[in-house]
Design a protein around this motif. Structure first.
Motif, mmCIF file in Angstrom:
data_model
loop_
_atom_site.group_PDB
_atom_site.id
_atom_site.type_symbol
_atom_site.label_atom_id
_atom_site.label_comp_id
_atom_site.label_asym_id
_atom_site.label_seq_id
_atom_site.Cartn_x
_atom_site.Cartn_y
_atom_site.Cartn_z
ATOM 1 N N PHE A 51 -21.313 -54.788 -71.614
ATOM 2 C CA PHE A 51 -21.680 -55.941 -70.806
ATOM 3 C C PHE A 51 -20.498 -56.400 -69.964
ATOM 4 N N VAL A 54 -20.412 -54.239 -66.977
ATOM 5 C CA VAL A 54 -21.398 -54.643 -65.974
ATOM 6 C C VAL A 54 -20.900 -55.851 -65.188
ATOM 7 N N ILE A 181 -33.303 -54.046 -69.328
ATOM 8 C CA ILE A 181 -31.941 -54.036 -69.855
ATOM 9 C C ILE A 181 -31.395 -52.612 -69.903
ATOM 10 N N LEU A 185 -28.089 -52.113 -68.019
ATOM 11 C CA LEU A 185 -26.909 -52.022 -68.875
ATOM 12 C C LEU A 185 -26.707 -50.659 -69.511
ATOM 13 N N GLY A 189 -27.798 -50.906 -74.242
ATOM 14 C CA GLY A 189 -28.196 -52.295 -74.047
ATOM 15 C C GLY A 189 -29.295 -52.792 -74.966
#
Length: 244
Positions: A51, A54, A181, A185, A189
């Motif tokens: 995360f 990202v 997600i 991700l 994710g």
């Protein structure tokens, strides 16, 4: 006999050590209340590596150049918001490695603190009622009062986080959300989200008489766990309560 000051330092040290060793929870919120509704709060926040990656990818699209990472700036904003309130004191924050954050503070009144964080407006997420013989704390979060939470915790309203939140994804099923997600991700994710919880540990000044939800951890302590996916979608209201 160990002094209160050294005991508090020992507890903080144990919390920080535990956070560094175990990261299955995204956030752990500790709340200790006294008879006069003042108390002590701790927040442990862990951010997964993927995360953070990202968020770093989003940096070039930020409206203005940042001197700090998105997460560091968001935590600083929250701490600064605490400093701006009249009801919070003894505020301390620590970054643990590149992924963890620990915040510790005391408050003179829980209700006043939450109202202050809600831009000095009444809030409905946490309610405390007192009768002649008992006190009840109720936590209720739904789509209607979620905007109050974004005012209390500013990084929830950051465009980089808002995309993953309940208002942006209202009406989306869990399967649809996890597919999104996975696309945004990566394959790690969905499992990271479904395996994660937000934990609130409440310590009351006297023995807990009754509860709605949660797991009793001691005569005057209870833990409320919210699966992260339920928080991110808020398809159903989240509500817990304890009476002492």
């Amino acid at each position: 006999m160990m002094s209160t000051k050294w005991y508090r330092k020992l507890v903080l040290g144990m919390i920080v050590l535990t956070m560094a060793m175990f990261s299955s929870c995204v956030m752990q919120q500790g709340l200790s209340l006294t008879q006069d509704r003042s108390g002590w709060a701790t927040t442990d926040l862990y951010v997964y590596d993927f995360f953070l990656t990202v968020l770093e990818d989003f940096e070039p699209f930020a409206p203005e150049e940042r001197e700090k990472s998105i997460m560091d700036a968001s935590i600083d904003d929250f701490v600064n918001q605490l400093h701006a309130t009249a009801s919070a004191s003894n505020i301390a924050s620590t970054k643990i490695g590149s992924n963890g954050y620990f915040i510790d503070f005391t408050f003179s009144s829980l209700e006043n603190l939450l109202n202050d964080l809600n831009r000095r407006q009444p809030q409905s997420i946490v309610r405390i009622t007192r009768s002649a013989t008992a006190t009840t704390l109720v936590i209720h979060l739904d789509l209607e009062n979620y905007p109050q939470l974004t005012r209390m915790i500013p990084f929830l309203a950051d465009p980089n986080f808002e995309t993953f939140g309940p208002l942006y994804n209202e009406g989306m099923s869990e399967e649809e959300y996890l597919d999104m997600i996975s696309y945004i991700l990566g394959e790690d994710g969905p499992s990271s989200i479904t395996d994660s919880v937000i934990s609130l540990r409440l310590t009351t000044p006297s023995v807990i008489r009754s509860q709605k939800g949660g797991v009793r951890e001691g005569p005057n302590s209870i833990r409320f766990d919210i699966p992260l996916i339920e928080f991110l979608l808020l398809a159903q209201p989240i509500e817990f309560s304890a009476t002492w």
